[in-house]
Design an enzyme around this catalytic site. Structure first.
Site, PDB file in Angstrom:
ATOM      1  N   GLU A   1     -56.937 -59.900  55.924  1.00 53.43           N
ATOM      2  CA  GLU A   1     -57.203 -59.960  57.397  1.00 53.43           C
ATOM      3  C   GLU A   1     -58.595 -60.504  57.548  1.00 53.43           C
ATOM      4  OE1 GLU A   1     -55.942 -56.378  59.346  1.00 53.43           O
ATOM      5  OE2 GLU A   1     -53.898 -56.987  59.537  1.00 53.43           O
TER       6      GLU A   1
ATOM      7  N   GLU B   1     -47.618 -58.674  57.704  1.00 49.45           N
ATOM      8  CA  GLU B   1     -47.690 -57.361  58.433  1.00 49.45           C
ATOM      9  C   GLU B   1     -46.998 -57.431  59.904  1.00 49.45           C
ATOM     10  OE1 GLU B   1     -51.545 -55.193  58.557  1.00 49.45           O
ATOM     11  OE2 GLU B   1     -51.830 -55.689  56.417  1.00 49.45           O
TER      12      GLU B   1
END
EC number: 3.2.1.23
Length: 1007
Positions: A193, A305
């Site tokens: 991320e 995710e």
């Protein structure tokens, strides 16, 4: 030189890949190192076959018992997943700059790769080095958080030198297990991320060189260690547009782009997601299709995710917030993603586990259950069952791996409250109509028909059955031209569950919510009949040209329809589908239909095999009833069925199945012994002025690398002195008669601290769910001596380091100022924490994060083998009225019968319920519970086998830190209970001695 090469490569490679295919085709990509793993606009292609990547996340370091990994992975496989994802944890493996541990107990994660190969699943490997994961400093090693290594996650050479040994070692360990080397590791994620490829607005493509060079260095290092599988990245949200080669081919972009999404929020505190998702609306779906078309059009739409649940913060609701992402969430959102052409998706979390020790970041407490499909105690739940329905469908819906989106938000022909997306395979013409409410946040019961285009024309379906129903927050996938084996359905309004080929004949499983109707058309069939009606009604067979239209309504149960061409169709309601299993005979992650067996009835089916002569079907799994019916659909040659090694009596049905009954002990009669026989000892002698702290570390630094400078000197930041987790103890000395002290202490959310002067309690900051700093002005009264040295003890909790850029936020005393003092300042400070040399774990098996700095921990009172024979008897149910820390210890035997898998949770209940105390639960040396009733949210603490000895003695410890003096009596009642139990092929009784190293005399030096 590096900068020049970066811009040169950018100019050579160009800025953006065209977003539309040419000549009606999309390019097939690979990374130039292997053709075993390729990809295009539609999906991944593994060994030449298109592949829908269906994955879920687990963290081996949150279940530090290697013997349990197979249990969780078997459950993942049984739910239809073909892949699972794992993070590593940098600090777990790298406790100090000189030490890497990939050998001791759970630190050796290679067993997971062996299990993946054995069970037939691929692995998405996510090594960080930063992983977030609600873990302490995002899994950064805490020696990295002093500021001495820069601001982190960039091209700073100090940071590069820090991550290189860990990163290289991990890559070298993983390399032999790659798909390209005969293993099952499929992709390799770079960072986590890190949405910072661009400065400012991503569309302007102004490179952020610090992040770019960092990513390029990570990629080059992994390749140098032999990583040849594709690299992937996960953008944190829809906004940062980072690391896709389609968006910009260069600047560190990876092979396969992905984007993470948590539409119902990643935390039970829903307001934390407003800046990402907007104001929370339950069951509000998000559009991803346009994003992927813009950012990664020549790659599969990939959600590395996607929400599997959410974590529970300090002060959150007891038990978490499963209502925010329940079984209906799985039903609606996962299907909706399919409607947006997502063909790679990994649930975060699929199994959450436990923040044992000091694994947690300050945002979360001990439990990392995450309201996941597999609960923290390893047991499966309704969300697991609902997810399984979806996973079993994906396994057989091969056409999903290559579809074009034909239309979206098309209104159902008879009901404007229902819309659908149509996606169609351009090669086979197979199509999928993904239906949802026009307003997904509305869960009304709606009946409708849709106009379906098939190979034999357009139909308004159903034609004869009752209309399709969406009842609640749900979705249905209506298939057309659905091929399976040698058969096909022209369409079906009942959802496809699975397909098996037995004796070269097809068996199809369909399901529908209890009491609803379905309609399907079997192409080429002439006639059919009901061979078994378990809850069926309104069954009709209607010839339609060369095909046969079938209608059926299904109440609770399973019905079997047989057709003239040998096809068998199983139709069941949701409750029976929840207990329908499709175990696989091969270790092929593609799970071919001719290597599967249908089984209905048990709580779980873990494995299937045939005897060498093919006459015995050997099943393993779990069941929890004294009598559970089981029905299997094996080859004709099978005459016997065994369950967990025991033959079961079966009878053969007219339609070819075998039906029998499974028995189990009366599980509700299982009991646990009472936890009693407590002994106790004072665990805070450091408060006394007579205590000898000569061996403690001198806290005398007059400067710090941390960008946040303290308000007073010396620097009293704990990480600067090599201690990082748990409780820390500061002792400050001063001369003269000060009247009080001002303290500002930082320890993260939900932390607290207490202070004593010359052995007498002067006050506490009891803490709250969100503040990370507590300020107190404490009066000394008449406790300070003007004629001798005064000693102030500050006992501080540390709930962990913040994540992302907050990892450098200091922990410790920001300001310690004496009030009305004849002396201007403290003359000296000393500090201690976790036993061992600074930055060095004394317990390499449990590891650097396992224990803090309480006297009881340093001396090993929580460990097996410690001699407490001279302690006095006392119960934590009634603790001392004095502020301080007391350690309680007892030994309790367990004797769980073999053949049972039992989930055990400890319960901690405070009296009063909001008592100002902090307790730590220890089980055989592992800290498995942080209990702060003043702040709240957790009173049940699951502890797994391997931490608990299911057949032997268990050392149970409890530290209780009372933060208030006098007043009402306080206590902690410690209990335990069996939360679930199953007769099981998984055996939780094993020799866990190697996981539970005991007390040694080395501990005595930390008194």
């Amino acid at each position: 030189m590096r900068l020049q090469s970066l811009f040169a490569s950018a100019l050579t490679l160009g800025s953006c890949v065209a977003q539309n295919s040419t000549n009606g085709t999309w390019p097939i990509h690979n990374n130039g190192l292997t053709t075993q793993i390729e990809w295009d606009h539609y999906s991944m292609i593994v060994n030449g076959q298109r592949f829908f990547l269906w994955s879920g996340e687990l963290h081996y370091w949150r279940i530090p018992v290697p013997e349990l990994w197979v249990d969780v992975l078997q459950k993942i496989k049984a739910a239809g997943f073909n892949t699972f994802a794992i993070y590593t944890h940098w600090y777990f493996h790298n406790p100090n700059p000189e030490t890497l541990d990939f050998e001791n107990a759970a630190h050796d994660f290679t067993k997971i790769f062996d299990l993946a190969k054995e069970l037939g699943m691929y692995v998405v490997f996510r090594p960080g080095p930063y992983v977030n994961a609600e873990s302490n400093a995002g899994a950064f090693p805490l020696w990295l958080t002093t500021g001495a290594y820069g601001s982190l996650r960039n091209n700073d050479t100090r940071y590069t030198e820090a991550w290189t040994p860990f990163w290289e070692k991990v890559a070298s360990i993983v390399a032999p297990y790659q798909l390209t080397n005969g293993g099952n590791v499929l992709t390799y994620q770079i960072e986590n991320e890190l949405g910072s490829q661009w400065r400012g607005t991503p569309s302007k493509k102004i490179p952020n060189l610090s992040s770019i060079q960092y990513m390029e260095a990570l990629e080059a290092s992994a390749r140098a260690q032999g990583i040849t599988i594709p690299f992937q990245a996960n953008d944190p949200n829809l906004n940062s547009d980072s690391w896709s080669k389609d968006f910009y081919d260069g600047y560190g972009s990876v092979d396969i782009y992905g984007m993470d999404s948590y539409p119902a929020c990643w935390t039970c505190n829903l307001t934390e997601c407003d800046s990402t998702n907007g104001a929370y609306k339950p069951f509000n779906v998000i559009d991803y299709y346009d994003h992927f078309q813009e950012i990664s059009p020549t790659q599969p739409s990939f959600l590395p995710e996607f929400q599997g649940g959410s974590f529970n913060p300090w002060g959150g609701p007891e038990g978490g917030c499963p209502e925010n992402s329940p079984a209906d969430f799985a039903n609606l959102f996962y299907r909706n993603n399919v409607g947006q052409r997502v063909t790679a998706m990994s649930l975060y979390m699929l199994y959450g586990g436990t923040n044992w020790g000091w694994l947690a970041a300050p945002v979360v407490a001990t439990s990392y259950d995450y309201s996941s499909p597999i609960s923290e105690n390893r047991m499966i739940n309704d969300k697991y069952a609902e997810t399984k329905l979806f996973g079993q469908f994906l396994r057989v819906a091969k056409d999903l791996t290559k579809t074009d989106r034909i239309g979206t938000n098309q209104t159902a022909s008879t009901n404007p409250n229902i819309v659908y997306s149509e996606i169609r395979n351009p090669d086979t013409n197979g199509a999928f109509y993904v239906t949802i409410h026009q307003e997904s946040t509305v869960g009304t019961r709606e009946e409708f028909y849709i106009n379906a285009n098939t190979s034999k024309g357009e139909f308004t379906i159903p034609q004869k059955a009752a209309p399709i129903v969406l009842n609640g927050f749900q979705s249905k996938i209506i298939v057309t031209d659905f091929s399976f084996g040698s058969h096909s359905l022209l369409y079906s309004t009942a959802e496809v569950l699975s397909h098996s080929i037995v004796d070269e004949e097809d068996i199809l499983a369909l399901w529908m919510p209890t009491g609803e109707a379905g309609e399907f058309v079997v192409t080429g069939a002439k006639s059919g009949k009901v061979s078994s009606c378990g809850g069926c009604s309104s069954v009709g067979f209607y010839p339609q040209g060369d095909d046969l239209l079938v209608t059926i309504s299904q109440s609770e149960g399973i019905s079997i329809l047989t057709f003239d061409d040998g096809l068998r169709v199983l139709v069941m309601d949701r409750s029976y589908a929840y207990e329908f299993w499709v175990p696989v005979l091969t270790a092929d992650p593609f799970s071919p239909a001719n290597e599967t067996v249908f089984v209905q009835g048990p709580s779980l089916v873990r494995s299937v095999a045939y005897s060498s002569d093919g006459t015995i079907l050997e099943l393993t799994g779990d069941n929890n009833g004294t009598s559970t019916q089981i029905e299997v659909f094996p080859p004709k040659a099978v005459s016997e069925v065994t369950w967990n090694g025991q033959s079961i009596k079966t009878s053969k049905t007219d339609y070819g199945s075998l039906i029998g009954s499974l028995t189990a002990p009366a599980l509700d009669s299982l009991t646990l012994p009472e936890i009693s026989g407590w002994k106790a000892n004072d665990s805070l002698p450091e408060r006394l002025s007579t205590y000898d702290d000569s061996w403690w570390v001198d806290a005398n630094h007059m400067n710090t690398s941390n960008p946040t400078k303290p308000e007073t000197l010396p620097v009293l930041y704990i990480d600067d002195y090599g201690y990082h987790v748990g409780n820390h103890l500061w002792r400050g000395r001063f001369e003269g008669s000060a009247s009080g002290v001002y303290l500002s202490v930082t320890g993260g959310r939900a932390f607290g601290y207490s202070a004593w002067l010359n052995g007498e309690f002067i006050g506490s900051y009891v803490g709250a769910a969100y503040p990370d700093t507590g300020e107190l002005t404490l009066s000394f009264g008449n406790l300070a001596s003007s004629n001798s040295t005064n000693i102030l003890l500050v006992l501080q909790d540390n709930s962990g380091h913040d994540e992302t850029s907050g990892a450098l936020n200091p922990r410790g005393i920001n300001n310690a100022t004496l009030i009305s003092s004849s002396a201007k300042n403290f003359t000296s400070w000393k500090v201690t924490g976790t036993a061992g040399k600074p930055d060095t774990a004394i317990d390499p098996v449990r590891g650097i994060l396992s224990e803090g700095g309480l006297y009881a921990e340093r001396l090993g009172w929580h460990l097996p083998g410690f001699d407490d024979s001279e302690w006095s008897s006392a119960s934590p149910s009634n603790i001392s009225s004095s502020a301080g820390v007391t350690f309680y210890r007892t030994t309790v035997p367990l004797a769980i019968p073999t053949g049972l898998d039992v989930a055990i949770s400890f319960t901690l209940n405070a009296s009063p319920s909001n008592a100002a105390l902090r307790a730590l639960l220890f089980v055989n040396g592992y800290q498995y519970g942080r209990f702060s009733p003043w702040i709240g949210n957790q009173i049940e603490f699951p502890v797994p086998p391997g931490i608990l000895n299911y057949d032997g003695d268990n050392v149970i410890g409890l530290s209780v830190w009372r933060q208030e003096e006098g007043g009402e009596s306080m206590g902690v009642d410690v209990g335990w209970k069996i939360t679930e139990a199953f007769a099981s092929s998984f055996e939780p009784i094993f020799d866990a001695t190697y996981l539970q190293p005991g007390w040694t005399e080395e501990r005595l030096q930390y008194a």
